[in-house]
Design a protein around this motif. Structure first.
Motif, mmCIF file in Angstrom:
data_model
loop_
_atom_site.group_PDB
_atom_site.id
_atom_site.type_symbol
_atom_site.label_atom_id
_atom_site.label_comp_id
_atom_site.label_asym_id
_atom_site.label_seq_id
_atom_site.Cartn_x
_atom_site.Cartn_y
_atom_site.Cartn_z
ATOM 1 N N ASP A 126 0.892 -0.965 0.178
ATOM 2 C CA ASP A 126 0.239 0.065 -0.122
ATOM 3 C C ASP A 126 1.056 1.231 0.185
ATOM 4 O O ASP A 126 1.868 1.333 0.936
ATOM 5 C CB ASP A 126 -0.934 -0.024 1.178
ATOM 6 N N ASP A 127 0.428 2.064 -1.025
ATOM 7 C CA ASP A 127 1.223 3.394 -1.098
ATOM 8 C C ASP A 127 2.999 3.210 -1.476
ATOM 9 O O ASP A 127 3.518 4.247 -1.309
ATOM 10 C CB ASP A 127 1.147 4.226 0.045
ATOM 11 N N ASN A 128 3.312 1.942 -1.823
ATOM 12 C CA ASN A 128 4.705 1.700 -2.045
ATOM 13 C C ASN A 128 4.898 2.230 -3.661
ATOM 14 O O ASN A 128 4.632 1.674 -4.257
ATOM 15 C CB ASN A 128 5.111 0.232 -1.677
ATOM 16 N N PRO A 129 5.872 3.318 -3.606
ATOM 17 C CA PRO A 129 5.975 3.876 -5.023
ATOM 18 C C PRO A 129 6.746 2.791 -5.921
ATOM 19 O O PRO A 129 6.353 2.818 -7.195
ATOM 20 C CB PRO A 129 6.648 4.898 -4.848
ATOM 21 N N VAL A 130 7.463 1.988 -5.537
ATOM 22 C CA VAL A 130 8.152 1.018 -6.527
ATOM 23 C C VAL A 130 7.120 -0.066 -6.722
ATOM 24 O O VAL A 130 7.122 -0.253 -8.146
ATOM 25 C CB VAL A 130 9.273 0.542 -5.621
ATOM 26 N N HIS A 131 6.393 -0.734 -5.813
ATOM 27 C CA HIS A 131 5.565 -1.503 -6.251
ATOM 28 C C HIS A 131 4.391 -1.152 -7.173
ATOM 29 O O HIS A 131 4.071 -1.733 -8.163
ATOM 30 C CB HIS A 131 4.780 -2.156 -4.996
ATOM 31 N N GLU A 132 3.863 -0.027 -7.093
ATOM 32 C CA GLU A 132 2.815 0.604 -7.621
ATOM 33 C C GLU A 132 3.282 0.895 -9.133
ATOM 34 O O GLU A 132 2.607 0.751 -10.105
ATOM 35 C CB GLU A 132 2.253 1.973 -7.182
#
Length: 335
Positions: A126-132
């Motif tokens: 959640d809200d992880n820029p790398v994952h998103e």
């Protein structure tokens, strides 16, 4: 059974190396088994610097998405991954087959710079820029993707399979991996022994995951003993070159501010850890190599190293052992 499915189709296999080195012959045999010889001419090793890629668009965070052309022109893709904790993407698997798996160096570098963001952490989606950003990049592929996400046991067996849509099956797998790949302890300890097994122990660049997977249970100012053979040496040199060129861990961040290069996120994580704690290594890497990046080479066997650590911090110090720190995350029990 799979061969029956693709009978009559033109099929290619892509080994999704991301920016890492290509597999050895032994590793390719392990990946493909008896199929390797039969499909030798259809096996392609992705090279982030040299493989032909197709530009698919740019993500909202500014990552130019360039993906191996073979995947783009395919009608269907079967993505096979293992899902386990990852120190800045949250978890491996799923969308990582695309980014970094079969992406260009430029794409990977732009995405991995986001690992410097404090929201990019282990077990965090959640809200992880790398994952998103990875997920958005994977969604740009228009070919139908069927995913096989595998959650492994501690002894490298298969715990469970999660198949289907690349995003849904990945989230199902993370829910399981978050339980099976995480060990909790009631309190942090002054000494943590973090043992990294194959294949993560091949080089220091990969073995660094053992630090991140265990650091949450180390008391600040404590000693971590990282056990990793590192028979291939340093690995990707950029992170080592940055660390070794700085007079202190704090200087690393000043250099990164001036310009990011792929691998610098690894240096930043190590510098952050070393600025707050002591890091000793049981490894084949030389003392001179390690001293340049603020790591103490432990020449003794593990028991003797532990005895020395106890002598420094006190015989009543707590000790935590993470026996498979390449894939198992140690965390504090929040109950």
């Amino acid at each position: 059974e799979l061969e029956k499915y693709w009978s009559g189709m033109k099929i290619n296999f892509i080994v999704a190396c991301g920016s890492h080195r290509k597999p050895t012959e032994k590793e390719l045999d392990r990946i493909f088994g008896p199929l390797r010889e039969k499909y030798r001419d259809q096996i392609h090793i992705h090279d982030a610097l040299n493989s032909p890629v197709t530009y698919l668009g740019t993500t909202r965070r500014g990552t130019p998405v360039e993906v191996n052309r073979l995947a783009v022109i395919s009608d269907r893709i079967i993505a096979i991954n293992s899902v386990e904790p990852h120190y800045f993407a949250g978890f491996t698997g799923g969308r990582k087959s695309i980014l970094p798996g079969i992406s260009s160096y430029r794409t990977i570098e732009t995405n991995h710079k986001m690992a410097l963001d404090k929201k990019a952490g282990i077990l965090v989606l959640d809200d992880n820029p790398v994952h998103e950003d990875m997920s958005e990049a994977a969604a740009l592929i228009k070919s139908r993707i069927f995913a096989v996400n595998v959650v492994m046991t501690a002894d490298s067996g298969i715990h469970s399979l999660h198949t289907g849509n690349i995003f849904d099956s990945f989230l199902e797998a993370t829910a399981v991996a978050g339980r099976t790949c995480t060990g909790t302890v009631p309190r942090a300890a002054e000494i943590v022994i973090s043992v990294v097994r194959e294949p993560v122990n091949k080089n220091l660049y990969q073995a660094q995951k053992g630090i991140e997977n265990s650091r949450a249970v180390l008391k600040e100012g404590g000693i971590m003993i990282l056990v990793a053979e590192c028979e291939e040496g340093i690995g990707m040199p950029e992170f080592y070159d940055l660390l070794s060129s700085c007079s202190s861990p704090e200087k690393v961040f000043e250099r990164i501010e001036k310009g990011y290069v792929l691998g610098y996120h690894k240096a930043a994580k190590m510098a952050d850890f070393i600025s707050k704690n002591r890091l000793w290594m049981v490894t084949s890497l030389s003392r001179s190599i390690l001293e340049k990046i603020f790591i103490t080479k432990a020449r003794e066997n593990l028991q003797e190293v532990l005895d020395k650590a106890l002598a420094e911090v006190g015989r009543n110090a707590g000790v935590i052992l993470n026996l498979n720190a390449g894939m198992t995350t140690a965390s504090l029990d929040k109950a």
